[in-house]
Motif scaffolding. Sequence first.
Motif, PDB file in Angstrom:
ATOM      1  N   LYS A  99       1.055  -1.216   0.401  1.00 32.72           N
ATOM      2  CA  LYS A  99      -0.497   0.281  -0.122  1.00 32.72           C
ATOM      3  C   LYS A  99       0.796   1.186  -0.054  1.00 32.72           C
ATOM      4  CE  LYS A  99      -3.282   2.487   2.538  1.00 32.72           C
ATOM      5  NZ  LYS A  99      -4.821   2.765   4.006  1.00 32.72           N
ATOM      6  N   THR A 100       1.786   1.017   1.039  1.00 30.88           N
ATOM      7  CA  THR A 100       2.815   1.802   0.560  1.00 30.88           C
ATOM      8  C   THR A 100       3.748   3.203  -0.770  1.00 30.88           C
ATOM      9  OG1 THR A 100       3.644   2.176   3.247  1.00 30.88           O
ATOM     10  CG2 THR A 100       5.010   3.234   2.003  1.00 30.88           C
ATOM     11  N   ASN A 103       1.438   4.440  -2.596  1.00 31.23           N
ATOM     12  CA  ASN A 103       0.818   5.421  -2.728  1.00 31.23           C
ATOM     13  C   ASN A 103       2.112   6.350  -2.702  1.00 31.23           C
ATOM     14  OD1 ASN A 103      -1.722   4.965  -1.663  1.00 31.23           O
ATOM     15  ND2 ASN A 103      -1.325   4.899   0.659  1.00 31.23           N
ATOM     16  N   HIS A 104       2.623   5.954  -3.043  1.00 30.53           N
ATOM     17  CA  HIS A 104       4.383   6.875  -3.249  1.00 30.53           C
ATOM     18  C   HIS A 104       5.136   6.790  -4.405  1.00 30.53           C
ATOM     19  CE1 HIS A 104       5.662   8.740   0.866  1.00 30.53           C
ATOM     20  NE2 HIS A 104       4.561   7.481   1.675  1.00 30.53           N
ATOM     21  N   ILE A 107       0.342   6.012  -7.663  1.00 31.09           N
ATOM     22  CA  ILE A 107      -0.711   7.424  -7.872  1.00 31.09           C
ATOM     23  C   ILE A 107       0.143   8.894  -6.777  1.00 31.09           C
ATOM     24  CG2 ILE A 107      -2.184   5.439  -7.874  1.00 31.09           C
ATOM     25  CD1 ILE A 107      -2.999   5.873  -4.331  1.00 31.09           C
ATOM     26  N   TYR A 108       1.213   8.953  -6.542  1.00 33.00           N
ATOM     27  CA  TYR A 108       0.793  10.219  -5.942  1.00 33.00           C
ATOM     28  C   TYR A 108       0.423  10.860  -4.322  1.00 33.00           C
ATOM     29  CZ  TYR A 108       4.462   9.657  -9.533  1.00 33.00           C
ATOM     30  OH  TYR A 108       5.575   9.228 -10.687  1.00 33.00           O
ATOM     31  N   ASP A 109       0.213  10.007  -3.665  1.00 32.98           N
ATOM     32  CA  ASP A 109      -1.148  10.656  -3.132  1.00 32.98           C
ATOM     33  C   ASP A 109      -0.606  11.655  -1.627  1.00 32.98           C
ATOM     34  OD1 ASP A 109      -3.480   9.738  -1.748  1.00 32.98           O
ATOM     35  OD2 ASP A 109      -3.128   9.191   0.184  1.00 32.98           O
ATOM     36  N   ARG A 112      -1.119  14.674  -3.721  1.00 32.74           N
ATOM     37  CA  ARG A 112      -3.316  14.942  -3.656  1.00 32.74           C
ATOM     38  C   ARG A 112      -2.882  15.785  -2.644  1.00 32.74           C
ATOM     39  NH1 ARG A 112      -6.439  10.581  -6.036  1.00 32.74           N
ATOM     40  NH2 ARG A 112      -5.743   9.569  -3.337  1.00 32.74           N
ATOM     41  N   ASN A 113      -2.745  15.599  -1.852  1.00 27.65           N
ATOM     42  CA  ASN A 113      -3.049  16.351  -0.987  1.00 27.65           C
ATOM     43  C   ASN A 113      -2.313  17.776  -1.133  1.00 27.65           C
ATOM     44  OD1 ASN A 113      -3.997  13.878   0.844  1.00 27.65           O
ATOM     45  ND2 ASN A 113      -2.197  13.508   1.386  1.00 27.65           N
ATOM     46  N   TRP A 119      -1.413  17.532  -8.557  1.00 28.22           N
ATOM     47  CA  TRP A 119      -1.145  16.104  -8.753  1.00 28.22           C
ATOM     48  C   TRP A 119      -1.478  15.491 -10.135  1.00 28.22           C
ATOM     49  CZ3 TRP A 119      -5.412  12.613  -9.495  1.00 28.22           C
ATOM     50  CH2 TRP A 119      -5.163  11.193  -9.820  1.00 28.22           C
ATOM     51  N   ARG A 278       8.598   5.688   5.368  1.00 26.95           N
ATOM     52  CA  ARG A 278       7.740   5.918   5.614  1.00 26.95           C
ATOM     53  C   ARG A 278       8.071   4.326   6.669  1.00 26.95           C
ATOM     54  NH1 ARG A 278       3.068   7.772   3.989  1.00 26.95           N
ATOM     55  NH2 ARG A 278       1.368   7.473   5.390  1.00 26.95           N
TER      56      ARG A 278
END
Length: 362
Positions: A99-100, A103-104, A107-109, A112-113, A119, A278
């Motif tokens: 999952k990490t 995200n990294h 999808i560059y989560d 996106r924040n 993003w 992470r």
Amino acid sequence: MQSTISATTTKKPARSVNDAFASHFAKSMFLTVAGIAILVFIGTRMFTHIDLNLYGYMVGTMVFLGGFFYRFIAWGERPPTKIIIKKGLKLLFRKSTPKTAVNHLAIYDFIRNRGLYRWIQHILIGWGCVLACLVTFPLVFSWMYFTMEENGYYTIVLFGMNVMKVPAEGIIAFFSYNALNIAAIMVTAGVCMALRRRLKNMQARAEQKFMYDFLPLYLLLFISITGLLLTVQNVFLHGWMQPQMSLIHQYSVIVTLIYLPFGKLAHIPFRPMSVFARNYREHYGEQEMKTCKVCGDHFVSVEQSNDVIQVLGVNDIEFNMKDGFNLAELCLPCRRKYRIARFSGFATHQVKVKEANQNARG
């Protein structure tokens, strides 16, 4: 007599593969080049299918690998990096690692924040570059190539094996032929978005530099445009000036590959290390959190706090205060308040939080 000889005989030092090389850099380069040579030998069916038109890209890739290993090993030898790599490898098989990594790295989560515009910009540039690499490097080293028979079918060859036959007018052939064009369009759109943001955003304009911030974008843009021009010349201009444009495009790729490990674009191949960091923070944060000596808030894990103090000691930097604690044992706001109090002469509790913080980054 035998016991005397046994007692006086010295043990031979243990030998390892590292003894054959002058440095970690030399070993890494040798093993990498040897591995690539073996894969090329297999992929080209014992060097019987090599595209000499791509020879320049191959040389540029080898130089890039040398620069990458030099930069990575120099970075990895630093005490903080050693800790992250060593403990990150041990935590690589955590349940949260997939999952990490998604995200990294996918999808560059975390971007996106910061905003939808940034993003989309990073998605276009990042995945455009990844797609281009996934197509270019297998072709450069002849791990993959296409053959066409007279019946109108392409044969996709992967590591010397015929994988499948596809119609020359089919959807698979279309996307295979235009994969680099799609990547170039993605990178061009993403770079234009990045340039617009850097020119319009006042904070970005104040912090950026031409050589570090703009030059990488211009290189990516130049590569993408010249690559698209090759297709335009082939489809619409019947190959007019295509050999010259092919050389210009090739040189631009080679220059970028040589520059890549030493500029801002180096964060692209270094990005997987963020998964290590992470995992490090999450794993040790779940075990025990460090309590700030002043306010009592939990701010980092006990392991990270101890590692910071250890690294400072390795570099002969001591932040042991007269009050009986190390400065690394304070949370960031309290650390700023304490330092301001030391310089200003005011008691720590009289320093307002807003004045101490000031939205500073460090």
